[in-house]
Design an enzyme around this catalytic site. Structure first.
Site, short mmCIF file in Angstrom:
data_model
loop_
_atom_site.label_atom_id
_atom_site.label_comp_id
_atom_site.label_asym_id
_atom_site.label_seq_id
_atom_site.Cartn_x
_atom_site.Cartn_y
_atom_site.Cartn_z
N ARG A 59 36.60 -5.58 -69.42
CA ARG A 59 37.08 -4.19 -69.43
C ARG A 59 37.95 -3.86 -68.21
NH1 ARG A 59 32.84 -4.66 -72.38
NH2 ARG A 59 32.33 -6.06 -70.70
N THR A 60 37.44 -4.14 -67.02
CA THR A 60 38.14 -3.70 -65.80
C THR A 60 39.47 -4.42 -65.65
OG1 THR A 60 35.94 -3.43 -64.85
CG2 THR A 60 37.79 -3.25 -63.34
N LYS A 87 40.64 -24.88 -53.80
CA LYS A 87 40.84 -25.92 -52.75
C LYS A 87 40.33 -25.43 -51.41
CE LYS A 87 45.21 -27.28 -54.93
NZ LYS A 87 46.66 -27.20 -54.74
N ARG A 109 38.48 -7.87 -57.59
CA ARG A 109 37.06 -7.97 -57.94
C ARG A 109 36.53 -9.22 -57.25
NH1 ARG A 109 33.83 -7.24 -63.51
NH2 ARG A 109 34.27 -5.12 -62.90
N HIS A 137 31.80 0.14 -57.46
CA HIS A 137 32.75 -0.09 -58.56
C HIS A 137 33.37 1.29 -58.83
CE1 HIS A 137 34.68 -1.50 -62.07
NE2 HIS A 137 33.67 -2.05 -62.71
N1 CP Z 1 32.22 -2.30 -66.69
C1 CP Z 1 32.78 -3.43 -66.24
O1 CP Z 1 33.03 -3.58 -65.03
O2 CP Z 1 33.00 -4.36 -67.20
P1 CP Z 1 33.72 -5.76 -66.94
O3 CP Z 1 32.77 -6.59 -66.11
O4 CP Z 1 33.96 -6.35 -68.31
O5 CP Z 1 34.99 -5.50 -66.20
#
Ligand code: CP
Length: 323
Positions: A59-60, A87, A109, A137
């Site tokens: 999603r993100t 590496k 991320r 998040h």
């Molecule tokens: N909600 C969320 O962060 O989903 P993903 O891990 O799929 O990005």
């Protein structure tokens, strides 16, 4: 550095209530862009954004990429697999090499709490935290806030209970900051072993039984059991967890008022949530996903120096056609 949000978006802990409201309000005009046959506006034309996803995401990652493309930015995706990270190249070296190619923003991320801040302190580009370890998040919480505001017409005074694995959840932390800053009443519910010690100090109430949560709340935000972040022994078994904490149709039937059910995804169906709830009339789970694109467009637009009052104008048709 923009006046509206600062250089980076690291977490909601740092944002003021007015900055959070600004992002939500700026997302509103961007919602409509995704409904158009040609889903593109020129707001970030000429900007280059790198998406560094060193942890799994559906999603993100996709939602940021859509947000960037719909704002006409140029985007590059980098995963740990297949990059020089394999590496042994460090995060900062990776980012500095990207900056040498004259990028403008990094969306990151990372499995380590603090990775986004670490990067933001060391590079000139804007940094957006797309989830760092157990820390925050922020864009997930922002899209959750927007979804609650859409559904209930307000956030202030709404009773929201986060249910499940609070201990490992960056979504829980960002939601708690965002909801409390905007005046919601917040509770958390989950097994003792998955409840951070001292969580009450963040201004939340701890509820021990999911039945209590259902009786109390207007909104349940059901969190995923983060099995990949657990060593052994947090819960007896998944079946036992579902039996005691699962959000089921039978439990929801006892709610004294209309209840909205959210989940940030990915869901463990039949563990923290019953499929009949996830796909049922209480659920706004896919609305959350839809709102994710508009919220991320708003964050990128504001960090790039976009003027809040011009967001409506920025969603005009892309000049010179599409690319
Ligand atoms: N909600 C969320 O962060 O989903 P993903 O891990 O799929 O990005």
């Amino acid at each position: 550095m923009t006046a509206a949000l600062g250089k980076d978006l690291i977490g909601l802990e740092r944002l003021s209530p007015d900055q959070i409201r600004l992002i939500l309000d700026t997302a509103e005009p961007f919602k409509e862009v995704s409904e158009r046959p040609i889903k593109k506006v020129p707001a970030l034309r000429g900007k280059t954004i790198v998406n560094l996803f060193f942890e799994a995401s559906t999603r993100t990652r996709i939602s940021f990429e859509f947000a960037e493309k719909r704002l006409s930015a140029d985007t590059v995706n980098v995963a740990a697999t297949g990059s020089a990270v394999q590496k042994g190249e460090t995060l900062v070296d990776t980012a500095k090499n990207l900056e040498a190619m004259r990028i403008d923003m990094v969306v990151i991320r990372h499995a380590s709490s603090g990775a986004a801040q670490f990067l933001g302190d060391r590079i000139r580009s804007n940094v957006v935290n797309a989830g760092d370890g157990k820390h925050e998040h922020p864009t997930q919480a922002l899209l959750d806030l927007l979804t609650i505001r859409d559904k209930l017409g307000r956030i202030e005074g709404v009773k929201v209970c986060l249910v499940g694995d609070i201990l490992h959840s960056r979504v829980a932390r960002s939601n708690i900051w965002g909801l409390t800053k905007l005046g919601a009443q917040v509770a958390v519910c989950g097994p003792h072993s998955l409840m951070p010690r001292g969580i009450e100090e963040l201004g939340v109430t701890v509820l021990r039984r999911v039945e209590e949560a259902i009786e109390w709340a207007d909104v349940l935000n059901v969190l995923r059991l983060q099995l990949e972040r657990m060593e052994a022994g947090f819960i007896p078994s998944l079946r036992e967890y579902y039996r005691v904490f699962g959000v089921t149709v039978e439990r929801l039937a006892k709610a004294p008022r209309a209840l909205t059910v959210m989940h940030p995804g990915p869901m463990n169906r039949g563990v923290e949530i019953d499929s009949r709830v996830a796909d049922g009339p209480h659920s706004v789970i896919l609305d959350q996903v839809t709102n994710g694109v508009a919220v991320r467009m708003a964050v990128l637009y504001l960090l790039a120096g976009g003027k809040p009052e011009l967001a409506d104008a920025a969603k005009g048709p892309a000049a010179g056609g599409t690319d």
